[in-house]
Write an enzyme that holds these catalytic residues in place. Sequence first.
Site, PDB file in Angstrom:
ATOM      1  N   LEU A   1       0.810  -1.225   0.000  1.00 28.59           N
ATOM      2  CA  LEU A   1       0.000   0.000   0.000  1.00 28.59           C
ATOM      3  C   LEU A   1       0.845   1.278   0.000  1.00 28.59           C
ATOM      4  O   LEU A   1       0.545   2.248   0.690  1.00 28.59           O
ATOM      5  CB  LEU A   1      -0.960   0.023   1.198  1.00 28.59           C
ATOM      6  CG  LEU A   1      -2.015  -1.082   1.221  1.00 28.59           C
ATOM      7  CD1 LEU A   1      -2.755  -1.104   2.552  1.00 28.59           C
ATOM      8  CD2 LEU A   1      -3.008  -0.904   0.074  1.00 28.59           C
TER       9      LEU A   1
ATOM     10  N   CYS B   1      -6.818  -5.389   5.044  1.00 30.67           N
ATOM     11  CA  CYS B   1      -5.680  -4.815   5.749  1.00 30.67           C
ATOM     12  C   CYS B   1      -5.555  -5.405   7.147  1.00 30.67           C
ATOM     13  O   CYS B   1      -6.558  -5.721   7.787  1.00 30.67           O
ATOM     14  CB  CYS B   1      -5.851  -3.306   5.869  1.00 30.67           C
ATOM     15  SG  CYS B   1      -5.912  -2.497   4.285  1.00 30.67           S
TER      16      CYS B   1
ATOM     17  N   GLY C   1      -4.241 -12.833 -11.016  1.00 29.72           N
ATOM     18  CA  GLY C   1      -4.065 -13.296 -12.390  1.00 29.72           C
ATOM     19  C   GLY C   1      -4.961 -14.479 -12.714  1.00 29.72           C
ATOM     20  O   GLY C   1      -5.781 -14.905 -11.892  1.00 29.72           O
TER      21      GLY C   1
END
Length: 304
Positions: free
Chosen positions: A73, A130, A217
Amino acid sequence: MKDLSVSIHDLHLQNPVMTASGTFGYGEEFADFVDLEKLGGIIVKGTTLHAREGNPYPRMAETASGMLNAVGLQNKGVDYFIEHIYPKIKDLKTNILVNVSGSTVEDYMACAEKIAGLAQIPAIELNISCPNVKAGGMAFGTSCSEAARVVSAVRKVYPKTLVVKLSPNVTDIASIAQAVEEAGADAVSLINTLLGMAVNAETQRPVLSTITGGLSGPCVKPIALRMVWQVYHAVKIPIIGLGGIMNATDAIEFMLAGASAVQIGTGNFIDPAVSMKVVEGIEAYLERKNISAVKDLVGQLKVD
């Protein structure tokens, strides 16, 4: 012309294709490749109350059919965003969302409250993956009670459309989705990255400085589809699907599974123009299938 418009609560998108946080910068970086105003929306990189340096290098690694990242971040904080970034992007004729992150509930609230004052930011995406520093580093999004607590707190200070980004690193994502819906979320986006790692056999050391990182992905797409499908049957609020979307077919699969819109992440690194190709591909699919509106695809997976 087919109707590509969709609604995410009070957010009206001209098409269902958005760009995922952390993969598209602040939009400007891709202006040479994409007509930004033809996107359904842009979710800018993770923004925190205070500036963050991010993790030490190396913090990215290629894997089979995907990538690992542990950027951490890195950003200059919400005040820098308001003063220096917002003036450059606020007049773009598309939806600009800010991904809000934090280490405490108070951080989330303060950051969201500042962004609420920006007239041309119609929504935020709350990143509850987070680590909660007051709870020993456990991510807010891995517990129903913690997820609900942070969403409820932000809801009190943020009056606009509140999208909550769910962590896939849980055993029952549907319960987490229900918890944030009850706490006041207007929509959910899923999935965030899966926890993974890479090892260098020659050096016998981890590839990433942090040892583990977030996997994204094409390799995560089957898991993401499954989770979108489960959440679609558990909540009434709209879903934004992401995880390994590389082309229009991928995006359509997410919508059939229950997503009202999609985000493209890792695909932007491989082909910076992929988002517009996905928009065009969705429209071609609607033409071929003689479907008048893209919203008619949502949740229409045939399972009988």
